[in-house]
Design an enzyme around this catalytic site. Structure first.
Site, short mmCIF file in Angstrom:
data_model
loop_
_atom_site.label_atom_id
_atom_site.label_comp_id
_atom_site.label_asym_id
_atom_site.label_seq_id
_atom_site.Cartn_x
_atom_site.Cartn_y
_atom_site.Cartn_z
N SER A 225 33.63 10.71 56.86
CA SER A 225 33.21 11.24 58.15
C SER A 225 32.61 12.64 58.06
O SER A 225 32.04 13.13 59.04
CB SER A 225 34.40 11.28 59.12
OG SER A 225 35.41 12.15 58.61
N ASP B 42 41.20 15.07 56.27
CA ASP B 42 41.18 16.46 56.69
C ASP B 42 41.14 17.30 55.42
O ASP B 42 40.87 16.77 54.33
CB ASP B 42 42.42 16.78 57.54
CG ASP B 42 42.24 18.04 58.39
OD1 ASP B 42 42.41 19.14 57.84
OD2 ASP B 42 41.93 17.92 59.58
N LYS C 257 48.37 15.69 64.42
CA LYS C 257 48.00 16.16 63.08
C LYS C 257 49.13 15.89 62.11
O LYS C 257 50.31 15.97 62.46
CB LYS C 257 47.71 17.67 63.09
CG LYS C 257 46.72 18.11 62.05
CD LYS C 257 45.31 17.71 62.46
CE LYS C 257 44.28 18.33 61.53
NZ LYS C 257 42.90 18.02 62.01
N LYS D 63 39.68 18.73 71.79
CA LYS D 63 38.44 18.16 71.26
C LYS D 63 38.19 16.76 71.82
O LYS D 63 37.08 16.42 72.23
CB LYS D 63 38.51 18.09 69.74
CG LYS D 63 38.42 19.43 69.02
CD LYS D 63 38.52 19.21 67.52
CE LYS D 63 38.50 20.52 66.76
NZ LYS D 63 38.62 20.28 65.29
N ARG E 48 46.20 16.80 56.65
CA ARG E 48 45.90 18.03 55.90
C ARG E 48 46.92 18.20 54.78
O ARG E 48 48.14 18.19 55.02
CB ARG E 48 45.90 19.23 56.83
CG ARG E 48 45.64 20.56 56.14
CD ARG E 48 45.32 21.66 57.14
NE ARG E 48 44.08 21.36 57.87
CZ ARG E 48 43.34 22.29 58.50
NH1 ARG E 48 43.71 23.56 58.48
NH2 ARG E 48 42.24 21.94 59.13
#
Length: 219
Positions: free
Chosen positions: A141, A110, A71, A59, A35
């Site tokens: 994706s 992201d 992340k 998830k 991100r």
């Protein structure tokens, strides 16, 4: 602290703070997107990385994947403009930091990053997914992610209302980026009523009631 490993480093080339949070590798190598976003303070980006990486663990577990959650979050100062040269430097710095984790984490697109960025990160580490197909990767994706969100909405409607049909129902979408934009198109095709908000006016689509960013909380 419930995370296995958290590191924040100022990029040697770009000078921007990069945080990687590895929440869990119990089920296997951790995975989570990169991100790149504006934050009031770099510590806010660390908080976001902790939250998002923990969510990725959940998830992956729910999906039955042999993966843990992690992340990467890059903190851009408010109103900071990321030029092409600095972006490349930043992505190489991200790649070096991922490489230092010796394979316990792999990243993908992201918010603020895409398949082309993954190809640049891959110049520094092999632990990257969703590179462009032309670069030997699986490609973008976001269309598949949007389909997953649509399937989840149908499941919720079936559970709550006894019918999985989305037509005639109302939905709010906050953010019309890669995933959000595809989701808007998919929802519009069902005949649903849609309200959406995004800070970029260029992302607006016909057939959607657009709210100004400061009114997003009213969706």
């Amino acid at each position: 602290m419930e995370h296995e490993h958290v590191v924040t480093r100022r990029g040697e080339r770009c000078g921007l703070p990069i945080t990687i949070a590895v929440h869990s590798t119990v089920r296997g190598r951790s995975a989570g997107g990169c991100r790149i976003a504006h934050y009031p303070h770099w510590r806010d980006a660390v908080t976001d990385a902790l939250r998002l990486s923990a969510a990725m663990t959940g998830k992956c577990a729910v999906a039955g994947l042999p993966l843990g959650g992690a992340k990467t979050v890059v903190a851009l100062p408010p109103a900071y403009e990321l030029g092409a040269a600095t972006r490349r430097d930043l992505l190489h710095d991200v790649g070096d930091l991922i490489a230092s984790l010796d394979g316990r984490y792999a990243t993908g697109p992201d918010v603020g990053s895409g398949p082309d960025d993954m190809a640049v990160i891959a110049e520094r580490t092999p632990h990257v997914f969703c590179r462009p197909r032309s670069a030997g990767g699986s490609g973008d994706s976001s269309p598949h992610t949007a389909l997953g969100v649509l399937a989840a909405l149908r499941a919720v409607c079936a559970d709550r209302f006894g019918c999985a049909e989305l037509g005639g129902r109302s939905f709010a979408v906050l953010g019309a980026g890669r995933v959000g934009g595809h989701l808007l198109d998919l929802l519009a095709a069902t005949g649903a009523t849609i309200r959406a908000a995004d800070t970029d006016p260029a992302r607006r689509r016909p057939g959607v009631t657009w709210l100004s960013p400061e009114r997003r909380s009213t969706c």
